[in-house]
Design an enzyme around this catalytic site. Structure first.
Site, PDB file in Angstrom:
ATOM      1  N   ALA A  15      -6.237 -27.144 -10.970  1.00  0.00           N
ATOM      2  CA  ALA A  15      -6.555 -26.135 -11.988  1.00  0.00           C
ATOM      3  C   ALA A  15      -7.101 -24.838 -11.384  1.00  0.00           C
ATOM      4  CB  ALA A  15      -7.562 -26.717 -12.982  1.00  0.00           C
ATOM      5  N   HIS A  45      -6.018 -23.360  -8.610  1.00  0.00           N
ATOM      6  CA  HIS A  45      -4.851 -22.530  -8.261  1.00  0.00           C
ATOM      7  C   HIS A  45      -4.228 -21.923  -9.522  1.00  0.00           C
ATOM      8  CE1 HIS A  45      -4.732 -25.480  -4.773  1.00  0.00           C
ATOM      9  NE2 HIS A  45      -4.720 -24.331  -4.150  1.00  0.00           N
ATOM     10  N   GLN A 105      -3.452 -23.174  11.138  1.00  0.00           N
ATOM     11  CA  GLN A 105      -4.861 -23.155  10.732  1.00  0.00           C
ATOM     12  C   GLN A 105      -5.509 -24.533  10.752  1.00  0.00           C
ATOM     13  OE1 GLN A 105      -3.678 -21.550   6.708  1.00  0.00           O
ATOM     14  NE2 GLN A 105      -5.438 -22.725   6.024  1.00  0.00           N
ATOM     15  N   LYS A 161     -14.218 -20.029  -3.525  1.00  0.00           N
ATOM     16  CA  LYS A 161     -14.656 -21.274  -2.897  1.00  0.00           C
ATOM     17  C   LYS A 161     -14.514 -21.156  -1.368  1.00  0.00           C
ATOM     18  CE  LYS A 161     -12.468 -24.918  -2.093  1.00  0.00           C
ATOM     19  NZ  LYS A 161     -12.507 -25.843  -0.979  1.00  0.00           N
TER      20      LYS A 161
HETATM   21  O1  PAF Z   1      -6.603 -21.068   1.032  1.00  0.00           O
HETATM   22  C1  PAF Z   1      -5.506 -21.541   1.382  1.00  0.00           C
HETATM   23  O2  PAF Z   1      -4.872 -22.347   0.692  1.00  0.00           O
HETATM   24  C2  PAF Z   1      -4.908 -21.131   2.724  1.00  0.00           C
HETATM   25  O3  PAF Z   1      -5.893 -20.959   3.683  1.00  0.00           O
HETATM   26  C3  PAF Z   1      -4.012 -19.884   2.633  1.00  0.00           C
HETATM   27  C4  PAF Z   1      -4.814 -18.634   2.223  1.00  0.00           C
HETATM   28  C5  PAF Z   1      -2.888 -20.112   1.661  1.00  0.00           C
HETATM   29  C6  PAF Z   1      -3.406 -19.580   4.013  1.00  0.00           C
HETATM   30  O4  PAF Z   1      -2.642 -20.657   4.483  1.00  0.00           O
END
Ligand code: PAF
Length: 276
Positions: free
Chosen positions: A31, A33, A57, A144
């Site tokens: 929710a 997103h 990442q 967040k």
């Molecule tokens: O917050 C996220 O989901 C990720 O760090 C992002 C900004 C999509 C980059 O991969």
């Protein structure tokens, strides 16, 4: 809604668009997103959401392999939320060359960065690439991931990107737990324990708002409480909102940020607090 996998097709679909609103994600949408997509709809069209689990990442031993890939369900939710285009490239489309440039943001070794070496470089690199692919007028990120938002605002500013970065409040469950794709890793008992993080952040914020200035004591007390309930704490730290560095006597707008592991799940959260 269109689902697009290639940069060439994306470029063609967005040619001539000047008000694109963009929500970058790694999928497994919740929710929180969807709230970002709704905010995007209010500021521009078309609304583009990207779904890409960015290997750059994730550190060694982190959850890249097990990160949930739920493209079909994500697309259903995005379509229902009024998203116009989903951009879901694969790793070859995103990183076609074996040697990749990396953005090195400031503050990348602070807070989460101290425990996740390379993480913010990976985030900034993929977001810069996504910005160049989508060329949005506006992009929206949740608070967040406070340090991520801070770094990405700096990215847009320092690289003179013509993109307005909007921030969205954290979406929470009824018991206060910040929504996160990683909450799905929690066992039933851990899920019950998890809201302690925001409870302690709120308690710490109340102490600061009441005039306490011994941040070390506030941070230590929260850390002890978390450890006593089985958490492994990475940090619990009061910072200046403007710099994300430890507060100075002149700091008035603070944020308290925390990251801690509950079983095999790393949770983060934060709370802003203003003082006179
Ligand atoms: O917050 C996220 O989901 C990720 O760090 C992002 C900004 C999509 C980059 O991969």
């Amino acid at each position: 809604m269109r689902l697009i996998h290639s940069v060439t097709e994306l470029r063609a679909a967005l040619a001539g668009e000047a008000k694109t609103a963009f929500v970058p994600t790694m999928g497994n949408l919740h929710a929180g997103h969807i709230a970002l997509v709704e905010q995007a709809r209010a500021v521009g069209r078309p609304v583009v959401a990207s779904i890409f689990v960015n290997p750059l990442q994730f550190g060694a031993g982190e959850d890249f392999q097990r990160y949930p890939r739920t493209l079909e369900a994500d697309c259903e939710r995005l379509e229902a939320a009024g998203c116009d285009i989903v951009f879901a490239p694969d790793a070859n489309e995103m990183y076609p060359e074996p040697q990749t440039f990396h953005v090195q943001p400031p503050l990348a070794d602070e807070l989460c960065g101290a425990f996740r070496p390379g993480h913010f470089s990976g985030v900034a690199t993929v977001v810069l690439k996504l910005f160049n692919m989508v060329r949005p007028a506006t992009a929206i990120f949740g608070k967040k991931d406070y340090q991520q938002l801070f770094i990405l605002k700096g990215l847009a500013r320092q690289f003179n990107l013509p993109i307005r970065i909007l921030e969205a409040e954290t979406t929470r469950a009824a018991d206060g737990l910040a929504l996160s794709s990683r909450n799905g890793y929690l066992s039933a008992a851990e899920r019950e324990e998890a809201p302690r993080l925001i409870r302690l952040l709120r308690e710490a914020a109340a102490r600061v708002a009441a005039g306490e200035r011994d941040f070390t004591d506030i941070e230590r007390a929260a850390g002890v409480e978390l450890a006593a309930h089985g958490w492994r704490v990475d940090y619990f730290s009061a910072r200046d909102q403007a710099t994300l560095l430890p507060p100075t006597p002149e700091s008035h707008e603070l944020v308290i940020l925390a990251a801690a592991h509950l079983g095999g799940t790393r949770l983060i959260d934060n709370i802003e607090v203003c003082v006179n």
